[in-house]
Motif scaffolding. Structure first.
Motif, PDB file in Angstrom:
ATOM      1  N   ASP A   1       0.845  -1.183   0.000  1.00 50.96           N
ATOM      2  CA  ASP A   1       0.000   0.000   0.000  1.00 50.96           C
ATOM      3  C   ASP A   1       0.886   1.240   0.000  1.00 50.96           C
ATOM      4  O   ASP A   1       1.665   1.424   0.934  1.00 50.96           O
ATOM      5  CB  ASP A   1      -0.916  -0.004   1.226  1.00 50.96           C
ATOM      6  N   PRO A   2       0.841   2.058  -1.007  1.00 55.64           N
ATOM      7  CA  PRO A   2       0.028   1.907  -2.215  1.00 55.64           C
ATOM      8  C   PRO A   2       0.671   0.919  -3.195  1.00 55.64           C
ATOM      9  O   PRO A   2       1.880   0.737  -3.203  1.00 55.64           O
ATOM     10  CB  PRO A   2       0.019   3.318  -2.808  1.00 55.64           C
ATOM     11  N   VAL A   3      -0.168   0.337  -4.020  1.00 53.51           N
ATOM     12  CA  VAL A   3       0.303  -0.608  -5.037  1.00 53.51           C
ATOM     13  C   VAL A   3       0.871   0.185  -6.209  1.00 53.51           C
ATOM     14  O   VAL A   3       0.219   1.104  -6.703  1.00 53.51           O
ATOM     15  CB  VAL A   3      -0.849  -1.511  -5.530  1.00 53.51           C
ATOM     16  N   PRO A   4       2.085  -0.144  -6.666  1.00 51.06           N
ATOM     17  CA  PRO A   4       2.644   0.555  -7.834  1.00 51.06           C
ATOM     18  C   PRO A   4       1.736   0.410  -9.060  1.00 51.06           C
ATOM     19  O   PRO A   4       1.151  -0.650  -9.292  1.00 51.06           O
ATOM     20  CB  PRO A   4       3.988  -0.143  -8.063  1.00 51.06           C
ATOM     21  N   ARG A   5       1.635   1.481  -9.829  1.00 47.42           N
ATOM     22  CA  ARG A   5       0.800   1.459 -11.056  1.00 47.42           C
ATOM     23  C   ARG A   5       1.251   0.405 -12.057  1.00 47.42           C
ATOM     24  O   ARG A   5       0.497   0.038 -12.939  1.00 47.42           O
ATOM     25  CB  ARG A   5       0.806   2.841 -11.714  1.00 47.42           C
ATOM     26  N   THR A   6       2.448  -0.069 -11.904  1.00 50.78           N
ATOM     27  CA  THR A   6       2.931  -1.139 -12.771  1.00 50.78           C
ATOM     28  C   THR A   6       2.044  -2.377 -12.626  1.00 50.78           C
ATOM     29  O   THR A   6       1.876  -3.139 -13.569  1.00 50.78           O
ATOM     30  CB  THR A   6       4.379  -1.524 -12.379  1.00 50.78           C
ATOM     31  N   TYR A   7       1.460  -2.549 -11.439  1.00 52.56           N
ATOM     32  CA  TYR A   7       0.690  -3.762 -11.144  1.00 52.56           C
ATOM     33  C   TYR A   7      -0.809  -3.541 -10.965  1.00 52.56           C
ATOM     34  O   TYR A   7      -1.588  -4.475 -11.116  1.00 52.56           O
ATOM     35  CB  TYR A   7       1.242  -4.426  -9.879  1.00 52.56           C
ATOM     36  N   LEU A   8      -1.225  -2.337 -10.612  1.00 49.91           N
ATOM     37  CA  LEU A   8      -2.645  -2.058 -10.410  1.00 49.91           C
ATOM     38  C   LEU A   8      -2.933  -0.647 -10.902  1.00 49.91           C
ATOM     39  O   LEU A   8      -2.313   0.314 -10.453  1.00 49.91           O
ATOM     40  CB  LEU A   8      -3.017  -2.173  -8.927  1.00 49.91           C
ATOM     41  N   LYS A   9      -3.880  -0.554 -11.832  1.00 49.86           N
ATOM     42  CA  LYS A   9      -4.171   0.736 -12.444  1.00 49.86           C
ATOM     43  C   LYS A   9      -5.675   0.883 -12.640  1.00 49.86           C
ATOM     44  O   LYS A   9      -6.335  -0.052 -13.086  1.00 49.86           O
ATOM     45  CB  LYS A   9      -3.453   0.821 -13.787  1.00 49.86           C
ATOM     46  N   LYS A  10      -6.175   2.070 -12.309  1.00 50.23           N
ATOM     47  CA  LYS A  10      -7.591   2.364 -12.551  1.00 50.23           C
ATOM     48  C   LYS A  10      -7.762   2.685 -14.033  1.00 50.23           C
ATOM     49  O   LYS A  10      -6.992   3.453 -14.598  1.00 50.23           O
ATOM     50  CB  LYS A  10      -8.053   3.534 -11.699  1.00 50.23           C
ATOM     51  N   LEU A  11      -8.777   2.082 -14.651  1.00 45.59           N
ATOM     52  CA  LEU A  11      -9.038   2.339 -16.068  1.00 45.59           C
ATOM     53  C   LEU A  11      -9.918   3.573 -16.204  1.00 45.59           C
ATOM     54  O   LEU A  11     -10.940   3.696 -15.514  1.00 45.59           O
ATOM     55  CB  LEU A  11      -9.720   1.125 -16.713  1.00 45.59           C
ATOM     56  N   VAL A  12      -9.524   4.478 -17.081  1.00 45.58           N
ATOM     57  CA  VAL A  12     -10.289   5.709 -17.294  1.00 45.58           C
ATOM     58  C   VAL A  12     -11.527   5.408 -18.135  1.00 45.58           C
ATOM     59  O   VAL A  12     -11.576   4.433 -18.877  1.00 45.58           O
ATOM     60  CB  VAL A  12      -9.430   6.812 -17.964  1.00 45.58           C
ATOM     61  N   ASN A  13     -12.531   6.253 -17.977  1.00 41.56           N
ATOM     62  CA  ASN A  13     -13.789   6.139 -18.717  1.00 41.56           C
ATOM     63  C   ASN A  13     -14.482   4.797 -18.496  1.00 41.56           C
ATOM     64  O   ASN A  13     -15.043   4.208 -19.425  1.00 41.56           O
ATOM     65  CB  ASN A  13     -13.573   6.376 -20.223  1.00 41.56           C
ATOM     66  N   THR A  14     -14.412   4.301 -17.260  1.00 37.83           N
ATOM     67  CA  THR A  14     -15.109   3.064 -16.897  1.00 37.83           C
ATOM     68  C   THR A  14     -15.902   3.316 -15.622  1.00 37.83           C
ATOM     69  O   THR A  14     -15.764   4.362 -14.995  1.00 37.83           O
ATOM     70  CB  THR A  14     -14.120   1.904 -16.633  1.00 37.83           C
ATOM     71  N   ASP A  15     -16.694   2.324 -15.233  1.00 37.14           N
ATOM     72  CA  ASP A  15     -17.459   2.394 -13.996  1.00 37.14           C
ATOM     73  C   ASP A  15     -16.574   1.928 -12.829  1.00 37.14           C
ATOM     74  O   ASP A  15     -16.827   0.905 -12.220  1.00 37.14           O
ATOM     75  CB  ASP A  15     -18.722   1.536 -14.112  1.00 37.14           C
ATOM     76  N   ASP A  16     -15.485   2.686 -12.593  1.00 38.35           N
ATOM     77  CA  ASP A  16     -14.556   2.413 -11.497  1.00 38.35           C
ATOM     78  C   ASP A  16     -13.945   1.006 -11.587  1.00 38.35           C
ATOM     79  O   ASP A  16     -13.851   0.287 -10.598  1.00 38.35           O
ATOM     80  CB  ASP A  16     -15.262   2.612 -10.151  1.00 38.35           C
ATOM     81  N   ILE A  17     -13.524   0.633 -12.782  1.00 35.78           N
ATOM     82  CA  ILE A  17     -12.887  -0.668 -13.011  1.00 35.78           C
ATOM     83  C   ILE A  17     -11.373  -0.500 -12.930  1.00 35.78           C
ATOM     84  O   ILE A  17     -10.810   0.461 -13.450  1.00 35.78           O
ATOM     85  CB  ILE A  17     -13.286  -1.253 -14.393  1.00 35.78           C
ATOM     86  N   TRP A  18     -10.737  -1.451 -12.267  1.00 34.22           N
ATOM     87  CA  TRP A  18      -9.286  -1.478 -12.099  1.00 34.22           C
ATOM     88  C   TRP A  18      -8.736  -2.696 -12.823  1.00 34.22           C
ATOM     89  O   TRP A  18      -9.440  -3.695 -13.010  1.00 34.22           O
ATOM     90  CB  TRP A  18      -8.929  -1.561 -10.623  1.00 34.22           C
ATOM     91  N   GLU A  19      -7.464  -2.625 -13.219  1.00 32.82           N
ATOM     92  CA  GLU A  19      -6.834  -3.795 -13.825  1.00 32.82           C
ATOM     93  C   GLU A  19      -5.565  -4.155 -13.074  1.00 32.82           C
ATOM     94  O   GLU A  19      -4.762  -3.292 -12.737  1.00 32.82           O
ATOM     95  CB  GLU A  19      -6.554  -3.593 -15.316  1.00 32.82           C
ATOM     96  N   VAL A  20      -5.443  -5.442 -12.801  1.00 30.62           N
ATOM     97  CA  VAL A  20      -4.207  -5.999 -12.269  1.00 30.62           C
ATOM     98  C   VAL A  20      -3.384  -6.362 -13.492  1.00 30.62           C
ATOM     99  O   VAL A  20      -3.862  -7.057 -14.392  1.00 30.62           O
ATOM    100  CB  VAL A  20      -4.470  -7.245 -11.392  1.00 30.62           C
ATOM    101  N   ARG A  21      -2.152  -5.886 -13.528  1.00 28.17           N
ATOM    102  CA  ARG A  21      -1.307  -6.012 -14.713  1.00 28.17           C
ATOM    103  C   ARG A  21      -0.188  -7.012 -14.451  1.00 28.17           C
ATOM    104  O   ARG A  21       0.581  -6.840 -13.516  1.00 28.17           O
ATOM    105  CB  ARG A  21      -0.742  -4.644 -15.059  1.00 28.17           C
ATOM    106  N   VAL A  22      -0.126  -8.049 -15.284  1.00 27.96           N
ATOM    107  CA  VAL A  22       0.871  -9.100 -15.100  1.00 27.96           C
ATOM    108  C   VAL A  22       1.611  -9.334 -16.407  1.00 27.96           C
ATOM    109  O   VAL A  22       0.987  -9.592 -17.445  1.00 27.96           O
ATOM    110  CB  VAL A  22       0.203 -10.425 -14.653  1.00 27.96           C
TER     111      VAL A  22
END
Length: 114
Positions: free
Chosen positions: A42-63
């Protein structure tokens, strides 16, 4: 520490787990490592967790696992829970709109049932 939960359909299916079951042990190990990082950092680096713009508060875990790129989409629930709704192997630069739409539909379904 955040808790990570896989979304289940009304019939009890778990789409994220079903996708993970199709991957190699090496790929799953890398995804598990990233999920542990998301859960414990905490906080999670954006490399691994990012909020997607123009969505209904959807996040992506990036691997990134070698040459393979995976995304697990979901949402935050009360800031302590990460609900993962779908996962896929990413083959294009942009996150596919159909995957975002699916995550938004599953988010609504999850929130309506809980």
């Amino acid at each position: 520490m955040k808790k990570i939960v896989f979304y289940k359909t009304r019939s009890g299916k778990c789409p994220v787990q079903e996708h993970l079951d199709t991957l190699s042990d090496k790929q799953v190990t890398k995804i598990a490592w990233v999920l542990k990082l998301v859960r414990e950092t905490d906080p999670v680096p954006r490399t691994y967790l990012k909020k997607l713009v123009n969505t209904d508060d959807i996040w992506e875990v990036r691997v990134n696992a070698g040459r393979d790129t995976f995304r697990l989409l979901g949402f935050l629930n009360d800031g302590e829970w990460v609900i993962l709704t779908n996962s896929f192997q990413k083959k294009t630069q942009k996150t596919p709109a159909k995957e975002i739409k699916l995550a938004e539909q599953r988010k609504k379904d999850y929130l309506n049932r809980s």
